[in-house]
Design a protein around this motif. Sequence first.
Motif, PDB file in Angstrom:
ATOM      1  N   ASN A  93       1.632   2.201 -10.767  1.00  0.00           N
ATOM      2  CA  ASN A  93       0.880   3.213 -10.022  1.00  0.00           C
ATOM      3  C   ASN A  93       1.508   4.599 -10.079  1.00  0.00           C
ATOM      4  OD1 ASN A  93      -1.417   1.734  -8.533  1.00  0.00           O
ATOM      5  ND2 ASN A  93       0.343   0.380  -8.343  1.00  0.00           N
ATOM      6  N   GLN A 115       0.828  -1.212   0.000  1.00  0.00           N
ATOM      7  CA  GLN A 115       0.000   0.000   0.000  1.00  0.00           C
ATOM      8  C   GLN A 115       0.860   1.259   0.000  1.00  0.00           C
ATOM      9  OE1 GLN A 115      -3.245   0.257  -0.597  1.00  0.00           O
ATOM     10  NE2 GLN A 115      -3.098  -1.947  -0.888  1.00  0.00           N
ATOM     11  N   LYS A 165       1.899   1.591  -3.657  1.00  0.00           N
ATOM     12  CA  LYS A 165       0.758   1.976  -4.500  1.00  0.00           C
ATOM     13  C   LYS A 165       0.346   3.432  -4.286  1.00  0.00           C
ATOM     14  CE  LYS A 165      -1.586  -2.435  -5.247  1.00  0.00           C
ATOM     15  NZ  LYS A 165      -2.835  -3.172  -4.982  1.00  0.00           N
ATOM     16  N   ASN A 166       0.472   3.897  -3.049  1.00  0.00           N
ATOM     17  CA  ASN A 166       0.072   5.270  -2.721  1.00  0.00           C
ATOM     18  C   ASN A 166       1.231   6.264  -2.802  1.00  0.00           C
ATOM     19  OD1 ASN A 166      -2.773   4.843  -2.156  1.00  0.00           O
ATOM     20  ND2 ASN A 166      -2.050   3.619  -0.433  1.00  0.00           N
TER      21      ASN A 166
END
Length: 185
Positions: A40, A3, A6-7
């Motif tokens: 991403n 995460q 991805k962020n």
Amino acid sequence: MIQAVKNDFEGDARELLDKGFDVNTTDPKGNTLVILAAANRATRTLPALLAYHPKLELRNIYGETALMLAAYRREKGMVTALLAAGAKVNSTGWTALHYAASGGDMDIVNQLISAGADINAKAPEGSTPMIMAAREGKIDVIKRLLSLHADPSVMNENGMTALKWSLKRNDTDIMELLVEANATQ
């Protein structure tokens, strides 16, 4: 960690890496952290990952590498960083140039060509970067590939050539360009 990548939370990712998190960890689809960063557009996190010397040729279940996804996503800075870190521009099967030709970013196409990309590379089903560019209507990519003497007559296993794609798309500009180059159907 996934995460954080991805962020694009570079600080969190760096902290976990500093604590020993394996940079080559994969998700259930085989995406490494570097592949996830490319997919991403995690431009801040990618340098942190590259500092830990990840395996750049690992592929996800779709056969994609980080370089391929960065090229397709039109992320020139990521492409530059991945090449500088040792990502291979040529490989068996799909290549970053196939993805760049589909995405149509001329800077990235030229960057990959300058790095030695095979302009006639064949994907597993026979498509070349020229076929991919024609399929997506990327005339500037086709012009560049033709200027380097890429073969416009290659046919993939589905019987498609660059010219056939231009006919299917009803793209008269690409059709005329390929006919001028003596492309066969």
